[in-house]
Structures are given as C-alpha cells and as structure tokens.
Design an enzyme around this catalytic site. Structure first.
Site, PDB file in Angstrom:
ATOM      1  N   ASN A   8       7.870  -3.845   2.513  1.00  0.00           N
ATOM      2  CA  ASN A   8       7.111  -4.306   3.682  1.00  0.00           C
ATOM      3  C   ASN A   8       8.048  -5.117   4.574  1.00  0.00           C
ATOM      4  O   ASN A   8       8.351  -6.267   4.298  1.00  0.00           O
ATOM      5  CB  ASN A   8       5.932  -5.178   3.203  1.00  0.00           C
ATOM      6  CG  ASN A   8       5.148  -5.767   4.362  1.00  0.00           C
ATOM      7  OD1 ASN A   8       5.288  -5.336   5.508  1.00  0.00           O
ATOM      8  ND2 ASN A   8       4.320  -6.761   4.065  1.00  0.00           N
ATOM      9  N   TRP A   9       8.469  -4.470   5.656  1.00  0.00           N
ATOM     10  CA  TRP A   9       9.437  -5.138   6.546  1.00  0.00           C
ATOM     11  C   TRP A   9       8.803  -6.211   7.423  1.00  0.00           C
ATOM     12  O   TRP A   9       9.514  -6.949   8.109  1.00  0.00           O
ATOM     13  CB  TRP A   9      10.088  -4.100   7.455  1.00  0.00           C
ATOM     14  CG  TRP A   9      11.164  -3.294   6.807  1.00  0.00           C
ATOM     15  CD1 TRP A   9      11.635  -3.414   5.519  1.00  0.00           C
ATOM     16  CD2 TRP A   9      11.927  -2.242   7.409  1.00  0.00           C
ATOM     17  NE1 TRP A   9      12.628  -2.499   5.295  1.00  0.00           N
ATOM     18  CE2 TRP A   9      12.827  -1.768   6.444  1.00  0.00           C
ATOM     19  CE3 TRP A   9      11.922  -1.656   8.674  1.00  0.00           C
ATOM     20  CZ2 TRP A   9      13.729  -0.740   6.709  1.00  0.00           C
ATOM     21  CZ3 TRP A   9      12.820  -0.626   8.932  1.00  0.00           C
ATOM     22  CH2 TRP A   9      13.717  -0.177   7.954  1.00  0.00           C
ATOM     23  N   HIS A  98      -3.339  -7.703   4.497  1.00  0.00           N
ATOM     24  CA  HIS A  98      -2.257  -8.592   4.073  1.00  0.00           C
ATOM     25  C   HIS A  98      -2.635 -10.037   4.422  1.00  0.00           C
ATOM     26  O   HIS A  98      -3.238 -10.278   5.485  1.00  0.00           O
ATOM     27  CB  HIS A  98      -0.947  -8.191   4.759  1.00  0.00           C
ATOM     28  CG  HIS A  98       0.241  -8.900   4.176  1.00  0.00           C
ATOM     29  ND1 HIS A  98       0.526 -10.213   4.485  1.00  0.00           N
ATOM     30  CD2 HIS A  98       1.160  -8.507   3.275  1.00  0.00           C
ATOM     31  CE1 HIS A  98       1.599 -10.585   3.797  1.00  0.00           C
ATOM     32  NE2 HIS A  98       2.004  -9.566   3.051  1.00  0.00           N
ATOM     33  N   GLU A 163      -1.436 -10.286  -4.558  1.00  0.00           N
ATOM     34  CA  GLU A 163      -0.417 -11.102  -3.903  1.00  0.00           C
ATOM     35  C   GLU A 163      -0.893 -12.552  -3.846  1.00  0.00           C
ATOM     36  O   GLU A 163      -1.586 -12.941  -2.887  1.00  0.00           O
ATOM     37  CB  GLU A 163      -0.195 -10.594  -2.473  1.00  0.00           C
ATOM     38  CG  GLU A 163       0.342  -9.185  -2.411  1.00  0.00           C
ATOM     39  CD  GLU A 163       1.287  -9.014  -1.236  1.00  0.00           C
ATOM     40  OE1 GLU A 163       2.456  -8.707  -1.468  1.00  0.00           O
ATOM     41  OE2 GLU A 163       0.873  -9.237  -0.090  1.00  0.00           O
ATOM     42  N   GLY A 169       6.687 -15.179   0.075  1.00  0.00           N
ATOM     43  CA  GLY A 169       7.772 -15.741   0.868  1.00  0.00           C
ATOM     44  C   GLY A 169       8.241 -17.114   0.413  1.00  0.00           C
ATOM     45  O   GLY A 169       9.005 -17.780   1.114  1.00  0.00           O
ATOM     46  N   GLY A 220       8.558  -7.983   0.259  1.00  0.00           N
ATOM     47  CA  GLY A 220       8.766  -8.387   1.640  1.00  0.00           C
ATOM     48  C   GLY A 220      10.232  -8.708   1.886  1.00  0.00           C
ATOM     49  O   GLY A 220      11.080  -7.818   2.033  1.00  0.00           O
ATOM     50  N   GLY A 221      10.542  -9.998   1.887  1.00  0.00           N
ATOM     51  CA  GLY A 221      11.880 -10.483   2.229  1.00  0.00           C
ATOM     52  C   GLY A 221      13.033  -9.716   1.572  1.00  0.00           C
ATOM     53  O   GLY A 221      13.992  -9.329   2.258  1.00  0.00           O
TER      54      GLY A 221
HETATM   55  P1  PGA Z   1       7.778 -11.574  -0.101  1.00  0.00           P
HETATM   56  O1  PGA Z   1       6.539 -10.912   0.653  1.00  0.00           O
HETATM   57  O2  PGA Z   1       8.345 -10.529  -1.027  1.00  0.00           O
HETATM   58  O3  PGA Z   1       8.710 -11.956   0.986  1.00  0.00           O
HETATM   59  O4  PGA Z   1       7.239 -12.739  -0.868  1.00  0.00           O
HETATM   60  C1  PGA Z   1       5.629 -10.099  -0.026  1.00  0.00           C
HETATM   61  C2  PGA Z   1       4.524  -9.703   0.886  1.00  0.00           C
HETATM   62  O5  PGA Z   1       4.178 -10.475   1.783  1.00  0.00           O
HETATM   63  O6  PGA Z   1       3.989  -8.583   0.785  1.00  0.00           O
END
Ligand code: PGA
Length: 224
Positions: A8-9, A98, A163, A169, A220-221
């Site tokens: 997920n960019w 999300h 999540e 994040g 994500g990151g």
């Molecule tokens: P993250 O994000 O890997 O940066 O914690 C995950 C997400 O928000 O789907």
C-alpha cells in the site's frame, strides 16, 4: 494457497519512481520463484500507466489494487473513483476502510460496508481494514448489506486486514500471538470465504512471523 502481500503506497511515488519500482520488483519476481502473490496498491493517478506496464511485462507476477473505491457508482460525484472507471485496468483488489480514510475523511462502517459490496458486484476482491474496536460491527454491517443486495458470500472472496491503529506507521508491530487470536475470531465471524491478513509496521525483519499465522500482509512504509 500462496500468501498475499499487498504493498500500500498510500500517497507516495510519482510516475518515474513508480515505473522504477515495478521494473525492479517485477524483474525480481520473474527471476526468483516465490510462493506469494504480490499486489500493488498505488495512488489513483498512477493506476492506469502502471496497469499498461504490468499487463505488458509482468502480468503473471504482479496484480493491481486500488486504495479506495466509491460506493456511489458512476455519475456526478466529483473526485470519486468508482468501479466502472476502473474497467479494463485489471484491478483485482480494492482496499476499503483504511484507518487513514476513516480518520481523515470520516468514513463510517456503513460506507465501508457499501464499498465492500460495490467491489464484490464488480468482481473486485475487497480488502476491508479493521481495528479490534470496530471489527465485529464492521463485519455485521457487511453481512447485512450483502443480504440486502442478495450477494451470497459463500462463493465470494473477502479479505479482512487486521490493522491495529497503534501499529500503523509507528514501528510498533502487534505481537504475532495476538494476531493469531484475532485471525481466529475474524474467521469465526465471517461465514464467507474470509482470508485474514495483518498490517501495521510490517517490515523485512518481522514479515515471516505474520506470514506464518495469517493469509498475508498489508505493508505500507516498508513497501515503498
Ligand atoms: P505501515 O502501514 O506498514 O506503514 O505501518 C500499514 C498500513 O497502513 O496499511
């Protein structure tokens, strides 16, 4: 079944860096057999160009997702992107609900349920993001919406991404035993074909722990 890895960019990358990523990762996947399905969720602005690149060079190795989906369908809804707008682009998955959209845009459980059904109607597999706090309500609402729309989930794929808000994040990924427990609960709640994946500070050092106890991960990151 191969595990699912969704990148997920969010609102990162431009055309140039996105092409570089797809060329690099796509070539790696061509040359190294891995037992995972890799799905890329770029910003909407990049979806169409990346779709052309992927269909031409990496069709067997990479799939595309969108980061959101309008439940309103086509029409006068400025700024919304709906399933009809995505036809022909080879979109297999849609992330819905999300936590960043819930907090930034005030998306409700009800809207997320509608988005889920809209995706299913258009043969796009929904990836519904939930935190523990609203997990049950969210799944109940999806079932309700599905019943109203006469959609029988027994034959449908639904992916639930657990999540935890505090893990997104933050670098504070949830303990794998906690994730195992939640995965079991989610599978009990959904009487449809539910796959459960985990997201929240997944990175190279911890991804194997989660792949061992889930059907995949949403990254994500670290996916950038
Ligand atoms: P993250 O994000 O890997 O940066 O914690 C995950 C997400 O928000 O789907």
């Amino acid at each position: 079944m191969p595990k699912l890895i969704i990148a997920n960019w969010k609102s990162n990358h431009n055309l140039e860096t996105a092409f570089r990523w797809v060329e690099t990762v796509g070539s790696f996947l061509k040359n190294n057999k891995i037992d995972c399905k890799l799905v890329l969720a770029p910003p909407f602005s990049l979806v169409s160009s990346l779709s052309i690149l992927i269909q031409a060079e990496f069709a067997n190795y990479l799939e595309l997702a969108v980061q959101d989906l309008s439940f309103r369908g086509k029409g006068s809804f400025t700024g919304e992107v709906c399933a009809q707008n995505l036809e022909g682009l080879g979109i297999g998955y849609a992330i819905v609900g999300h936590s960043e959209r819930r907090s930034l845009k005030g998306e409700t459980d009800q809207e997320v349920a509608q988005k889920t059904i809209e995706a299913v109607r258009h043969n796009i597999v929904p990836v519904v993001c939930v935190d523990e706090g609203y997990l049950e309500t969210q799944i109940q609402l999806i079932k309700q919406e599905a019943a109203e729309a006469k959609i029988y989930f027994a034959n449908q794929q639904l992916i639930v991404a657990y999540e935890p808000l505090e893990a997104i994040g933050s670098g504070q990924n949830a303990p794998a035993n906690k994730v195992t427990e939640i995965v079991k609960n989610i599978k009990k709640l959904g009487d449809f074909q539910t796959k459960v994946i985990y997201g929240g500070s997944v990175k190279a050092e911890n991804v194997a722990e989660y792949l061992a106890v889930t059907d995949g991960v949403l990254i994500g990151g670290a996916s950038l």
